[in-house]
Design an enzyme around this catalytic site. Structure first.
Site, PDB file in Angstrom:
ATOM      1  N   GLY A 128      -5.883  11.538  80.688  1.00 27.47           N
ATOM      2  CA  GLY A 128      -5.648  12.052  79.332  1.00 27.47           C
ATOM      3  C   GLY A 128      -4.284  12.560  79.030  1.00 27.47           C
ATOM      4  N   ARG A 152      -6.634  -2.987  73.692  1.00 33.00           N
ATOM      5  CA  ARG A 152      -6.796  -3.553  72.520  1.00 33.00           C
ATOM      6  C   ARG A 152      -5.675  -4.698  72.380  1.00 33.00           C
ATOM      7  NH1 ARG A 152      -8.322   0.177  67.947  1.00 33.00           N
ATOM      8  NH2 ARG A 152      -7.669   1.807  69.535  1.00 33.00           N
TER       9      ARG A 152
HETATM   10  C1  UD1 Z   1      -4.621  10.978  70.676  1.00 33.24           C
HETATM   11  C2  UD1 Z   1      -4.955  12.748  70.333  1.00 33.24           C
HETATM   12  C3  UD1 Z   1      -5.517  12.721  68.727  1.00 33.24           C
HETATM   13  C4  UD1 Z   1      -4.568  11.935  67.657  1.00 33.24           C
HETATM   14  C5  UD1 Z   1      -4.226  10.585  68.215  1.00 33.24           C
HETATM   15  C6  UD1 Z   1      -3.115  10.139  67.436  1.00 33.24           C
HETATM   16  C7  UD1 Z   1      -5.437  13.653  72.358  1.00 33.24           C
HETATM   17  C8  UD1 Z   1      -6.767  14.061  73.112  1.00 33.24           C
HETATM   18  N1  UD1 Z   1      -5.937  13.091  71.237  1.00 33.24           N
HETATM   19  O1  UD1 Z   1      -5.891  10.361  70.567  1.00 33.24           O
HETATM   20  O2  UD1 Z   1      -5.816  13.849  68.510  1.00 33.24           O
HETATM   21  O3  UD1 Z   1      -5.077  12.009  66.427  1.00 33.24           O
HETATM   22  O4  UD1 Z   1      -3.723  10.647  69.385  1.00 33.24           O
HETATM   23  O5  UD1 Z   1      -2.622   8.788  67.552  1.00 33.24           O
HETATM   24  O6  UD1 Z   1      -4.429  13.764  72.570  1.00 33.24           O
HETATM   25  N2  UD1 Z   1      -1.490   8.317  77.083  1.00 33.24           N
HETATM   26  C9  UD1 Z   1      -0.964   8.413  78.522  1.00 33.24           C
HETATM   27  N3  UD1 Z   1      -1.703   8.769  79.671  1.00 33.24           N
HETATM   28  C10 UD1 Z   1      -3.124   9.063  79.198  1.00 33.24           C
HETATM   29  C11 UD1 Z   1      -3.595   8.997  78.181  1.00 33.24           C
HETATM   30  C12 UD1 Z   1      -2.707   8.628  77.087  1.00 33.24           C
HETATM   31  O7  UD1 Z   1       0.116   8.022  78.905  1.00 33.24           O
HETATM   32  O8  UD1 Z   1      -3.470   9.474  80.380  1.00 33.24           O
HETATM   33  C13 UD1 Z   1      -0.695   7.780  76.001  1.00 33.24           C
HETATM   34  C14 UD1 Z   1      -1.151   6.627  75.620  1.00 33.24           C
HETATM   35  O9  UD1 Z   1      -0.418   5.420  76.171  1.00 33.24           O
HETATM   36  C15 UD1 Z   1      -0.862   6.652  73.829  1.00 33.24           C
HETATM   37  C16 UD1 Z   1      -1.087   8.132  73.977  1.00 33.24           C
HETATM   38  O10 UD1 Z   1      -0.842   8.648  74.884  1.00 33.24           O
HETATM   39  O11 UD1 Z   1       0.612   6.325  73.852  1.00 33.24           O
HETATM   40  C17 UD1 Z   1      -2.034   8.575  73.285  1.00 33.24           C
HETATM   41  O12 UD1 Z   1      -3.264   8.548  73.743  1.00 33.24           O
HETATM   42  P1  UD1 Z   1      -4.506   7.683  73.337  1.00 33.24           P
HETATM   43  O13 UD1 Z   1      -5.740   7.538  74.316  1.00 33.24           O
HETATM   44  O14 UD1 Z   1      -4.352   6.479  72.522  1.00 33.24           O
HETATM   45  O15 UD1 Z   1      -5.167   8.984  72.434  1.00 33.24           O
HETATM   46  P2  UD1 Z   1      -5.968   8.809  71.139  1.00 33.24           P
HETATM   47  O16 UD1 Z   1      -7.577   8.775  71.557  1.00 33.24           O
HETATM   48  O17 UD1 Z   1      -5.614   7.800  70.202  1.00 33.24           O
END
Ligand code: UD1
Ligand code: CA
Length: 451
Positions: free
Chosen positions: A80, A15
């Protein structure tokens, strides 16, 4: 034992609509990721592991350039948050303390908050989750509490039922757990959920199955602010500026119109500094006690010492070092130059790659010609030297102590101590010539009109 910190930063940040990895977008002139790395440094983390994916090379460069303690591991596919944390498993082998999981896009989690979480660990909880209250819980994970107030589960918004969706206590994403337990639980996580992702949040329900205590620590929602779009980036910037202005004023700086002063993440301002309206600080600037920054100045990479006066409308660029009681006035640019104690550059000058001695006076319109098209060269100006207005100093060149240049000079040879350097055409007087020329021009015009 000092904790380890894992910073998740692999996500694409779709985004943001950007070529740049999300965590390298800036707040306070500093990449988001650096804010989080600094928090890890503030708690004296034993290890700082950054999980990078999209733009990993760039992320690594920025992280290591800031602090050599940072280690980068790669998550090549984003499956994830649990899968992301799992990428740090190898790097943390043999580490026996607590692990914090932070996000690279959530810059306002500070050391005080993490210390509070460590406190909850000491009080006996196996897993501590940082939560915040919000009226609009939208896509955040909901924190499900037991009747005794402890944490029972985290349910992602997409997986939540109607009642769970009404919960306003949300997961910030920050989690603290002992290393061994964390990775044991991650082994048990599957991806049977609405997103088909490996959710780190599932460690809570898995820990509860083992009858382990989980608990929450609260923080204000602003601290938990995560950045997903340029709109949120602007909101984060506004929050950063607001809190930084307040901090600066509480530390003893006068901001005449706080809302118009913009700081960088690392700006240092001493006591009894006054900053007038519309001043912008880029990275890496220190303003010492009692300095005065006048309106509309743009300052980065500069050191401004006690009693110095800058502006209005001054531009200080990286390497500008202003000694005590020196002055850089209106429409002056100073770059990579040491301005000596009491020295003055008051009007319309460019001073680059230069050393200016104690109490020297740089006249209006002085330019250091520091660049020959290929290389930069230095200008040295001695103590108490007087540079006449509109002097061009063609570097490399040295102006001695107590030396002078005549106004309008082009100076390309060194001037010895106490000498005057003149480099301009000698003025001639031709009596009556002005009138003679005027008459000639008038007559010529009359002649043309007759044609
Ligand atoms: C996550 C949490 C949610 C919380 C929210 C707060 C989980 C399943 N959910 O959701 O409970 O309220 O953050 O902002 O943890 N990332 C990686 N690799 C991945 C996936 C994510 O490095 O495979 C990083 C992303 O770049 C980001 C962070 O982890 O900085 C959070 O990931 P994102 O997919 O944004 O999680 P949310 O759906 O926002
Ligand atoms: Ca997110």
């Amino acid at each position: 034992m000092k904790p380890a910190v894992i910073i998740l930063a692999a996500g694409m940040g779709t985004r943001m609509e950007s070529e740049l990895p999300k965590v390298l977008h800036k707040v306070g002139s500093t990449p988001l990721l650096i804010h989080t790395i600094q928090t890890a440094l503030d708690i004296d983390a034993q290890k700082i592991i950054i999980v990078a994916g999209h733009g990993a090379e760039l992320v690594r460069d920025v992280a290591l350039d800031y602090n050599q303690k940072a280690e980068v591991v790669i998550q090549s596919e984003q499956l994830g948050t649990a899968h992301a944390v799992d990428q740090a498993r190898e790097a943390l082998k043999g580490f026996d303390g607590d692990v914090f999981v932070l996000y690279g896009d959530t810059p306002f989690i500070d050391a005080d908050i993490l210390t509070k979480m460590s406190g909850a660990r000491t009080d006996g909880a196996s897993i501590v989750v940082l939560g915040f209250e919000t009226k609009i819980p939208s896509s955040y994970g909901r924190l499900i509490l037991k009747s005794d107030g402890n944490l029972d589960a985290i349910i992602e918004a997409k997986d939540a039922d109607k009642d769970q969706k009404n919960i306003n206590f949300c997961n910030s994403g920050v989690i603290c757990a002992p290393r061994k337990l964390l990775f044991e639980l991650i082994n048990e996580i599957d991806n049977t959920n609405a997103n088909n992702e490996y959710y780190l949040t599932d460690i809570v329900k898995l820990a509860r199955k083992r009858n382990l205590d989980c608990t929450t620590v609260h923080c204000p929602k602003e601290n938990a602010m995560g950045i997903n779009s340029r709109v949120e980036l602007a909101e984060a910037e506004a929050y950063f500026q607001k809190t930084t202005r307040t901090k600066m004023m509480l530390n003893g700086a006068t901001l005449v119109d706080p809302e118009t002063v913009w700081f960088a993440f690392d700006t240092v301002v001493g006591r009894d500094v006054t900053i007038e309206q519309n001043v912008i600080f880029g990275p890496n600037t220190t303003v010492e006690t009692g300095a005065y920054i006048r309106a509309f100045s743009h300052i980065e990479g500069a050191h401004i010492s006690t009693g110095a006066i800058v502006g209005p409308y001054a531009r200080l660029r990286p390497g500008a070092e202003l000694a005590n009681n020196s002055k850089v006035g209106n429409f002056c640019e100073v770059k990579n130059a040491q301005v000596g104690e009491g020295a003055k550059i008051n009007h319309l000058s460019y001073v680059g790659d230069a050393t200016i001695g104690y109490n020297a006076n740089i006249g209006a319109g002085t330019i250091t010609c520091n660049y020959d098209g290929v290389s930069k060269h230095r200008t040295e100006i001695g103590e108490r030297a007087f540079i006449g207005s509109n002097t061009a100093l063609v570097a490399p060149v040295r102006i001695g102590n107590d030396a002078m240049t005549g106004a309008g000079s082009v100076i390309s040879k060194n001037i010895p101590d106490g000498a005057l350097g003149l480099g301009r055409a000698r003025q001639k007087i031709k009596e009556g010539f002005a009138l003679k020329i005027l008459n000639k021009l008038k007559n010529a015009k009359i002649a043309t009109n007759k044609d």
